[in-house]
Design a protein around this motif. Structure first.
Motif, short mmCIF file in Angstrom:
data_model
loop_
_atom_site.label_atom_id
_atom_site.label_comp_id
_atom_site.label_asym_id
_atom_site.label_seq_id
_atom_site.Cartn_x
_atom_site.Cartn_y
_atom_site.Cartn_z
N SER A 9 0.84 -1.18 0.00
CA SER A 9 0.00 0.00 0.00
C SER A 9 0.88 1.24 0.00
CB SER A 9 -0.89 0.00 1.25
OG SER A 9 -1.74 1.12 1.25
N ASN A 10 0.34 2.31 -0.53
CA ASN A 10 1.03 3.59 -0.53
C ASN A 10 0.08 4.60 0.12
OD1 ASN A 10 1.95 6.22 -1.20
ND2 ASN A 10 3.05 5.40 -2.96
N PRO A 11 0.46 5.17 1.26
CA PRO A 11 -0.44 6.11 1.95
C PRO A 11 -0.90 7.27 1.07
CG PRO A 11 1.39 5.53 3.37
CD PRO A 11 1.69 4.96 2.01
N ALA A 12 -0.05 7.77 0.21
CA ALA A 12 -0.43 8.90 -0.66
C ALA A 12 -1.54 8.48 -1.62
CB ALA A 12 0.78 9.42 -1.43
N THR A 13 -1.46 7.28 -2.16
CA THR A 13 -2.50 6.77 -3.06
C THR A 13 -3.80 6.59 -2.31
OG1 THR A 13 -0.82 5.63 -4.37
CG2 THR A 13 -3.09 4.90 -4.65
N TRP A 14 -3.72 6.05 -1.10
CA TRP A 14 -4.91 5.84 -0.27
C TRP A 14 -5.59 7.17 0.04
CZ3 TRP A 14 -7.93 1.96 1.06
CH2 TRP A 14 -8.79 2.09 2.15
N GLU A 15 -4.80 8.17 0.42
CA GLU A 15 -5.36 9.49 0.76
C GLU A 15 -6.00 10.17 -0.44
OE1 GLU A 15 -5.79 10.89 3.75
OE2 GLU A 15 -5.02 9.01 4.58
N GLU A 21 -14.70 5.66 -2.69
CA GLU A 21 -13.78 4.67 -3.26
C GLU A 21 -13.17 3.81 -2.16
OE1 GLU A 21 -11.92 6.74 -7.22
OE2 GLU A 21 -11.43 7.66 -5.28
N ARG A 22 -12.76 4.43 -1.07
CA ARG A 22 -12.18 3.67 0.06
C ARG A 22 -13.21 2.71 0.64
NH1 ARG A 22 -8.84 8.61 2.47
NH2 ARG A 22 -10.85 9.52 2.18
N ASP A 23 -14.46 3.16 0.75
CA ASP A 23 -15.51 2.33 1.34
C ASP A 23 -15.81 1.09 0.49
OD1 ASP A 23 -15.73 4.06 3.47
OD2 ASP A 23 -17.55 5.05 2.71
N ARG A 24 -15.54 1.13 -0.80
CA ARG A 24 -15.80 -0.01 -1.69
C ARG A 24 -14.71 -1.08 -1.59
NH1 ARG A 24 -17.60 4.01 -5.52
NH2 ARG A 24 -15.55 3.98 -6.49
N LEU A 25 -13.51 -0.71 -1.20
CA LEU A 25 -12.39 -1.65 -1.24
C LEU A 25 -12.54 -2.81 -0.26
CD1 LEU A 25 -9.40 0.82 -1.69
CD2 LEU A 25 -10.59 -0.52 -3.44
N ALA A 97 -4.61 -10.43 -8.87
CA ALA A 97 -5.09 -9.33 -9.70
C ALA A 97 -6.46 -8.84 -9.26
CB ALA A 97 -5.12 -9.75 -11.17
N ARG A 98 -7.20 -9.68 -8.54
CA ARG A 98 -8.53 -9.28 -8.06
C ARG A 98 -8.49 -8.58 -6.71
NH1 ARG A 98 -12.67 -13.78 -8.11
NH2 ARG A 98 -13.97 -12.00 -7.54
N ILE A 99 -7.35 -8.57 -6.04
CA ILE A 99 -7.24 -7.85 -4.77
C ILE A 99 -7.26 -6.36 -5.09
CG2 ILE A 99 -5.73 -7.39 -2.80
CD1 ILE A 99 -4.75 -10.30 -3.07
N PRO A 100 -8.15 -5.59 -4.47
CA PRO A 100 -8.27 -4.17 -4.82
C PRO A 100 -6.95 -3.41 -4.78
CG PRO A 100 -10.07 -4.82 -3.37
CD PRO A 100 -9.12 -5.99 -3.45
N ASP A 101 -6.07 -3.75 -3.86
CA ASP A 101 -4.81 -3.03 -3.73
C ASP A 101 -3.91 -3.21 -4.96
OD1 ASP A 101 -4.62 -2.09 -0.64
OD2 ASP A 101 -5.74 -3.96 -0.87
N ALA A 102 -4.16 -4.22 -5.77
CA ALA A 102 -3.37 -4.40 -7.00
C ALA A 102 -3.59 -3.23 -7.95
CB ALA A 102 -3.72 -5.72 -7.68
N ARG A 103 -4.75 -2.57 -7.85
CA ARG A 103 -5.03 -1.39 -8.68
C ARG A 103 -4.39 -0.13 -8.10
NH1 ARG A 103 -10.23 -3.55 -8.12
NH2 ARG A 103 -10.88 -1.73 -6.94
N LEU A 104 -4.11 -0.14 -6.80
CA LEU A 104 -3.61 1.05 -6.13
C LEU A 104 -2.10 1.04 -5.95
CD1 LEU A 104 -6.32 1.18 -3.34
CD2 LEU A 104 -6.30 2.45 -5.50
N ALA A 105 -1.53 -0.11 -5.69
CA ALA A 105 -0.08 -0.23 -5.48
C ALA A 105 0.38 -1.51 -6.17
CB ALA A 105 0.28 -0.20 -4.00
#
Length: 120
Positions: A9-15, A21-25, A97-105
């Motif tokens: 995870s990358n905190p800047a991407t999360w923020e 969007e966060r609530d859907r992950l 690839a289906r883990i949501p974080d794969a799209r973010l980091a």
């Protein structure tokens, strides 16, 4: 074969995500875990505490050296993991690839070795 899916995870991407969007992950990841549980592929997993609670230990010249955080020079940190049993590396990559974080980091797929390590 068992695979550890290391979730970064990358905190800047999360923020930068909207609250919606966060609530859907979380529910999206929970749905993947439900499917993997039903298929018998889910072995376990966990979310890790924030890196601010992390210590890294190295031993140099016989003395332990402790520093704060996982990696001082990295923006990303290990945020959690999923442990799965898949028939192939290709299937493990498909799951990762289906883990949501794969799209973010990123999500690292790493095979687990048995005690002998001969399978590698």
């Amino acid at each position: 074969m068992k695979y550890m899916l290391l979730i970064y995870s990358n905190p800047a991407t999360w923020e930068a995500l909207s609250p919606e969007e966060r609530d859907r992950l979380g529910p999206e990841h929970a749905e993947l875990i439900r499917e993997l549980t039903e298929s018998g592929e889910w072995l376990g997993g966990s979310v890790l505490a924030d890196p601010s609670n992390t210590k890294t230990v190295q031993v140099r010249d016989g003395a332990p050296i402790t520093t704060d955080g996982p990696f001082g020079e990295s923006k990303e940190h290990l945020a959690g993991y999923d442990l799965v049993a898949c028939d192939s590396l290709e299937r493990a990559v498909e799951v990762a690839a289906r883990i949501p974080d794969a799209r973010l980091a990123r999500v690292e797929v790493r095979p687990l070795m048995d005690g002998s390590g001969l399978e590698m």
